[in-house]
Motif scaffolding. Structure first.
Motif, PDB file in Angstrom:
ATOM      1  N   LEU A  14     -24.500  70.337   9.965  1.00 36.72           N
ATOM      2  CA  LEU A  14     -23.290  69.877   9.288  1.00 36.72           C
ATOM      3  C   LEU A  14     -22.019  70.477   9.884  1.00 36.72           C
ATOM      4  O   LEU A  14     -21.035  69.750  10.094  1.00 36.72           O
ATOM      5  CB  LEU A  14     -23.380  70.165   7.784  1.00 36.72           C
ATOM      6  N   PRO A  15     -21.985  71.794  10.203  1.00 38.93           N
ATOM      7  CA  PRO A  15     -20.751  72.328  10.807  1.00 38.93           C
ATOM      8  C   PRO A  15     -20.391  71.647  12.124  1.00 38.93           C
ATOM      9  O   PRO A  15     -19.228  71.320  12.359  1.00 38.93           O
ATOM     10  CB  PRO A  15     -21.080  73.810  11.010  1.00 38.93           C
ATOM     11  N   ALA A  16     -21.394  71.400  12.974  1.00 35.10           N
ATOM     12  CA  ALA A  16     -21.110  70.776  14.269  1.00 35.10           C
ATOM     13  C   ALA A  16     -20.697  69.315  14.109  1.00 35.10           C
ATOM     14  O   ALA A  16     -19.735  68.851  14.729  1.00 35.10           O
ATOM     15  CB  ALA A  16     -22.335  70.868  15.179  1.00 35.10           C
ATOM     16  N   VAL A  17     -21.427  68.592  13.260  1.00 35.52           N
ATOM     17  CA  VAL A  17     -21.083  67.190  13.039  1.00 35.52           C
ATOM     18  C   VAL A  17     -19.727  67.083  12.342  1.00 35.52           C
ATOM     19  O   VAL A  17     -18.883  66.247  12.697  1.00 35.52           O
ATOM     20  CB  VAL A  17     -22.177  66.479  12.218  1.00 35.52           C
ATOM     21  N   GLY A  18     -19.511  67.955  11.354  1.00 37.49           N
ATOM     22  CA  GLY A  18     -18.233  67.952  10.656  1.00 37.49           C
ATOM     23  C   GLY A  18     -17.073  68.229  11.598  1.00 37.49           C
ATOM     24  O   GLY A  18     -16.011  67.599  11.493  1.00 37.49           O
ATOM     25  N   ALA A  19     -17.267  69.153  12.543  1.00 30.59           N
ATOM     26  CA  ALA A  19     -16.215  69.475  13.504  1.00 30.59           C
ATOM     27  C   ALA A  19     -15.958  68.322  14.463  1.00 30.59           C
ATOM     28  O   ALA A  19     -14.859  68.207  15.016  1.00 30.59           O
ATOM     29  CB  ALA A  19     -16.589  70.735  14.277  1.00 30.59           C
ATOM     30  N   SER A  20     -16.958  67.466  14.660  1.00 26.07           N
ATOM     31  CA  SER A  20     -16.838  66.367  15.627  1.00 26.07           C
ATOM     32  C   SER A  20     -16.508  65.032  14.991  1.00 26.07           C
ATOM     33  O   SER A  20     -16.245  64.066  15.703  1.00 26.07           O
ATOM     34  CB  SER A  20     -18.155  66.227  16.412  1.00 26.07           C
ATOM     35  N   ILE A  21     -16.525  64.971  13.650  1.00 24.91           N
ATOM     36  CA  ILE A  21     -16.413  63.668  12.987  1.00 24.91           C
ATOM     37  C   ILE A  21     -15.074  63.002  13.284  1.00 24.91           C
ATOM     38  O   ILE A  21     -14.974  61.775  13.369  1.00 24.91           O
ATOM     39  CB  ILE A  21     -16.640  63.812  11.465  1.00 24.91           C
ATOM     40  N   GLY A  22     -14.028  63.820  13.466  1.00 22.17           N
ATOM     41  CA  GLY A  22     -12.733  63.253  13.806  1.00 22.17           C
ATOM     42  C   GLY A  22     -12.706  62.614  15.178  1.00 22.17           C
ATOM     43  O   GLY A  22     -11.887  61.722  15.447  1.00 22.17           O
ATOM     44  N   GLU A  23     -13.605  63.036  16.056  1.00 19.11           N
ATOM     45  CA  GLU A  23     -13.737  62.432  17.373  1.00 19.11           C
ATOM     46  C   GLU A  23     -14.690  61.240  17.329  1.00 19.11           C
ATOM     47  O   GLU A  23     -14.520  60.256  18.055  1.00 19.11           O
ATOM     48  CB  GLU A  23     -14.252  63.468  18.369  1.00 19.11           C
ATOM     49  N   ILE A  24     -15.688  61.326  16.456  1.00 20.96           N
ATOM     50  CA  ILE A  24     -16.690  60.276  16.357  1.00 20.96           C
ATOM     51  C   ILE A  24     -16.114  58.987  15.784  1.00 20.96           C
ATOM     52  O   ILE A  24     -16.354  57.892  16.308  1.00 20.96           O
ATOM     53  CB  ILE A  24     -17.878  60.754  15.487  1.00 20.96           C
ATOM     54  N   THR A  25     -15.328  59.090  14.707  1.00 19.86           N
ATOM     55  CA  THR A  25     -14.894  57.876  14.008  1.00 19.86           C
ATOM     56  C   THR A  25     -13.986  56.972  14.845  1.00 19.86           C
ATOM     57  O   THR A  25     -14.160  55.741  14.802  1.00 19.86           O
ATOM     58  CB  THR A  25     -14.224  58.223  12.661  1.00 19.86           C
TER      59      THR A  25
END
Length: 408
Positions: A14-25
């Motif tokens: 979750l920390p890694a995905v959460g940190a990347s979600i702004g790049e993913i979307t």
């Protein structure tokens, strides 16, 4: 149900995905619109896409949902899920469209996470996605069932029977069926989606609160023109400005069934209605309902605006309040001009300390997110229970902003 091993993977990543979600979307939307340009032109709000607001909303929803699954301290997201499902129902979203989102979202996740997107990680986050999607699909089916329509079959052709200028930048439209048949039942505080065909052929959709819907013969909505601001990167309002310039009496407008969960529930408890700017529209819908039902419950109406001239429905709000035996109203104007301050007309920003507010009041709040957060902080200082505060977000529900902590 998500398995315990999958939940462990989600907790760890979750920390890694959460940190990347702004790049993913953003990559997700770019991929999806490249494959399905019709979704960008005819479903998603192009203005919100340009500002990045839709991306923030999706990122916040995913992060909040995943946090709920793995943390006892995560915020309750029932309100978020209700808002999303109502918005989807007003757009006519159907179950098959979730597979389109999944395909392009997980392609974006794989692109951003690279080798970290192992089969185990992808499977775990797939379970998160479909757990959330299944909850929304079920809620949306229930909303469609209320109107006894097939999923997605929400659109009606309505005729504009009158158009009135409510302020220099706002017009109200009265809508009815051409054959004068009864309209579906609507609840106070709900909204319609309105779809228009723009000059470039795009069929863009926006939501507008119902200011009157109780008599089943006509609905009324108010539309504010949005000029935009190049300096701050805020685009002009495509649909609202088109309606202002092109939609008049006798024209046909494509409208959805009424949706939305900012519904004023029947109760004897005191009612506090708080709005700013065009956020007055669901409040007027609530006041119209209270007048029609001859409510005697205590009602306090608070409204903030730039000036008396910019205050849409100013006269109507006062007339409705005067028809309710237990109601009072206060205004705050940033610019009062030559007018003088009175017991009920204040200059500056809204101040909850200037009015008596019942400790058990049910609060309905609508306006710009900074305004709503400021009011919610003020309510917290007054020890109004958070569960008593209900609010509407115009535009994408950027959950992290709208749910800003309100502790003093």
């Amino acid at each position: 149900m998500i398995s315990q091993p999958a939940l462990s993977v989600i907790r760890e990543t979750l920390p890694a995905v959460g940190a990347s979600i702004g790049e993913i979307t953003p990559i997700f939307y770019e991929r999806m619109f490249a494959a399905r340009p019709d979704l960008e032109s005819d479903l998603f709000n192009r203005g919100n896409q340009a500002q990045g607001e839709q991306q923030k909303a999706l990122a916040g929803a995913i992060a909040a949902y995943a946090s709920l699954l793995v943390s006892e301290d995560a915020p309750n997201i029932d309100a978020m899920m209700s808002r999303i499902s109502n918005k989807h129902a007003s757009l006519g979203i159907t179950e098959d469209q979730y597979a389109i989102v999944y395909e392009h979202l997980f392609a974006a996740i794989a692109e951003v996470l690279g080798e970290a997107a192992t089969p185990e990680v992808v499977d775990a986050w797939t379970a998160v996605y479909w757990d959330m999607a299944d909850g929304l699909i079920a809620a949306e089916k229930n909303l469609y069932a209320r109107f006894d329509v097939a999923p997605g079959d929400v659109w009606n052709e309505l005729v504009v029977t009158s158009r009135n200028q409510e302020s220099p930048t706002t017009v109200s439209l009265e809508l009815a069926r051409e054959d004068c048949a009864a309209l579906p039942a609507a609840q106070p505080g709900q909204y319609l989606s309105v779809q228009v065909t723009l000059p470039d052929g795009a069929q863009q959709i926006r939501q507008y609160s119902l200011t009157r819907a109780s008599n089943r013969t006509s609905w009324a909505v108010t539309v504010k023109a949005e000029p935009g601001c190049a300096d701050s990167g805020v685009p002009a309002g495509e649909v609202s400005n088109f309606i202002h310039d092109n939609i008049f009496e006798g024209d046909t407008v494509r409208c959805s069934l009424p949706c939305g969960d900012l519904v004023v529930e029947e109760s004897d408890e005191p009612l506090l209605l708080v709005s700013a700017g065009i956020g007055c529209t669901p409040i007027i819908g609530a006041l119209n309902h209270l007048v029609q039902t001859e409510s005697t419950r205590p009602v306090m109406v608070l409204h903030a605006d730039e000036s008396m001239a910019s205050h849409a429905h100013r006269r109507e709000m006062g007339q409705l309040v005067n028809q309710l035996p237990g109601a009072q109203m206060h205004h705050w104007y940033e610019q009062l001009g030559a007018r003088t301050v009175t017991d009920t007309v204040h200059e500056g920003f809204i101040d909850l300390g200037e009015v008596p507010i019942a400790a058990n009041a049910q609060v309905y709040l609508c306006g710009p997110p900074p305004f709503m957060n400021a009011v919610r902080r003020g309510l917290a200082v007054l020890d109004i229970p958070a569960d008593n505060v209900h609010f509407e977000v115009f535009g994408p529900d950027t959950w992290s902003a709208a749910a800003e902590p309100v502790s003093a």
